[in-house]
Design a protein around this motif. Structure first.
Motif, short mmCIF file in Angstrom:
data_model
loop_
_atom_site.label_atom_id
_atom_site.label_comp_id
_atom_site.label_asym_id
_atom_site.label_seq_id
_atom_site.Cartn_x
_atom_site.Cartn_y
_atom_site.Cartn_z
N GLY A 158 33.96 41.96 43.83
CA GLY A 158 34.83 42.78 42.99
C GLY A 158 34.36 44.23 42.92
O GLY A 158 34.97 45.05 42.24
N GLU A 159 33.27 44.55 43.61
CA GLU A 159 32.70 45.91 43.59
C GLU A 159 33.10 46.63 44.87
O GLU A 159 32.26 46.90 45.73
CB GLU A 159 31.16 45.84 43.51
N ASN A 160 34.39 46.92 45.01
CA ASN A 160 34.85 47.59 46.24
C ASN A 160 34.24 48.98 46.37
O ASN A 160 34.01 49.66 45.38
CB ASN A 160 36.38 47.65 46.28
N ALA A 161 33.98 49.38 47.62
CA ALA A 161 33.29 50.66 47.87
C ALA A 161 34.25 51.84 47.64
O ALA A 161 35.45 51.71 47.86
CB ALA A 161 32.79 50.69 49.31
N PRO A 162 33.72 53.01 47.20
CA PRO A 162 34.58 54.18 47.05
C PRO A 162 35.20 54.60 48.39
O PRO A 162 34.53 54.54 49.43
CB PRO A 162 33.63 55.26 46.54
N GLY A 186 35.85 44.43 51.75
CA GLY A 186 34.97 44.29 50.58
C GLY A 186 35.78 44.38 49.32
O GLY A 186 36.08 45.48 48.84
N SER A 187 36.20 43.20 48.79
CA SER A 187 36.92 43.13 47.51
C SER A 187 38.21 43.95 47.51
O SER A 187 38.57 44.54 46.49
CB SER A 187 36.00 43.55 46.36
N ASN A 192 43.86 47.93 44.67
CA ASN A 192 42.93 48.99 45.12
C ASN A 192 43.11 49.39 46.58
O ASN A 192 42.37 50.23 47.09
CB ASN A 192 41.48 48.58 44.83
N ILE A 193 44.10 48.80 47.28
CA ILE A 193 44.15 49.00 48.74
C ILE A 193 44.56 50.42 49.17
O ILE A 193 44.12 50.92 50.21
CB ILE A 193 45.08 47.96 49.40
N THR A 194 45.39 51.10 48.38
CA THR A 194 46.04 52.33 48.86
C THR A 194 45.06 53.35 49.46
O THR A 194 45.29 53.82 50.59
CB THR A 194 46.86 52.96 47.72
N PRO A 195 43.99 53.73 48.80
CA PRO A 195 43.12 54.75 49.40
C PRO A 195 42.47 54.31 50.71
O PRO A 195 42.20 55.15 51.59
CB PRO A 195 42.05 55.00 48.33
N VAL A 203 42.47 46.78 56.89
CA VAL A 203 41.55 46.11 55.97
C VAL A 203 41.25 44.68 56.44
O VAL A 203 42.08 44.03 57.07
CB VAL A 203 42.15 46.04 54.54
N LEU A 204 40.05 44.25 56.13
CA LEU A 204 39.63 42.86 56.34
C LEU A 204 39.50 42.25 54.96
O LEU A 204 38.74 42.75 54.12
CB LEU A 204 38.31 42.84 57.11
#
Ligand code: PEP
Length: 220
Positions: A158-162, A186-187, A192-195, A203-204
């Motif tokens: 749940g800690e997706n990277a910036p 990564g999560s 949160n996918i847009t950026p 994405v994987l």
């Protein structure tokens, strides 16, 4: 470049659950979008059969033997997959490096097996071993890979990277592998996918790919 949406189911799902997922998965893909589904090996042929008439939906394995066909009990090589239409192989996932002790050289050997048998490797790396991994891959194969930046701390947490960090690492990957498609994993979820789609080629997705409706929401 097309955007890739890769569903990595890991060791999840029974036969019935896969049938349900396939029934629930409805998406209108745009011309520049591709979906890649990576089921566990025994469920490949079921998915292969269901997606064969779906344009821009492809099949992947989550691993591959580092050896060709032969006396390697328990291994699965590209020959065993002939006829299923496997177009991608996720290789060097951090879970395999961690629990199965896969080395950079093992991953490089698997990349050679995939590419010499018509499958595109999706090579998973974290930032600290991009160069070490690339160094042992046959140089002429580097730019034939898709590379997934998968920071260990972000996978399943749940800690997706910036996204700015992902953009920076994507440049590092391209400087080492060439102008290859770079994915982020990564999560990732529909919120949160847009950026990530702005700074990568796709994405994987692990957890958020297990539910067909959630996975379909990622694709827009
Ligand atoms: C993965 O399996 O590579 C992954 C990124 O998992 P999750 O999306 O669950 O973090």
């Amino acid at each position: 470049m097309p955007k890739l949406f890769v569903a990595n189911w890991k060791s999840n799902k029974s036969l019935e659950e896969v049938k349900q997922w396939l029934n629930d998965f409805h998406v209108e893909l745009k011309d520049n979008q591709k979906v890649v589904i990576a089921p566990p090996y025994p469920l490949l042929s079921l998915v292969a059969d269901k997606i064969k008439d779906l344009p821009r939906v492809f099949l992947a394995v989550q691993n591959l033997s580092s050896f060709p066909a032969g006396s390697y009990t328990g291994e699965v090589c590209m020959r065993n997959l002939e006829g299923l239409g496997v177009k991608y192989a996720i290789l060097g996932h951090s879970e395999r490096r961690r629990y199965l002790k896969e080395s950079h050289q093992d991953v490089a050997n698997k990349i050679s097996q995939a590419l010499s048998n018509g499958a595109t490797p999706i090579v998973c790396v974290d930032q600290d071993y991009i160069e070490d991994q690339a160094r042992v891959i046959e140089p002429n194969l580097l730019n034939q890979c898709v590379v997934a930046y998968e920071p260990l701390a972000a996978i399943g947490t749940g800690e997706n990277a910036p996204a700015d960090k992902v953009a920076k690492v994507s440049k590092e990957i391209k400087s080492v592998f060439g102008n290859v498609p770079v994915l982020y994993g990564g999560s990732v979820n529909p919120e949160n996918i847009t950026p990530y789609l702005r700074v990568t080629d796709g994405v994987l997705v692990g957890g958020a790919s297990l539910d067909a409706e959630v996975f379909a929401k990622l694709i827009y």
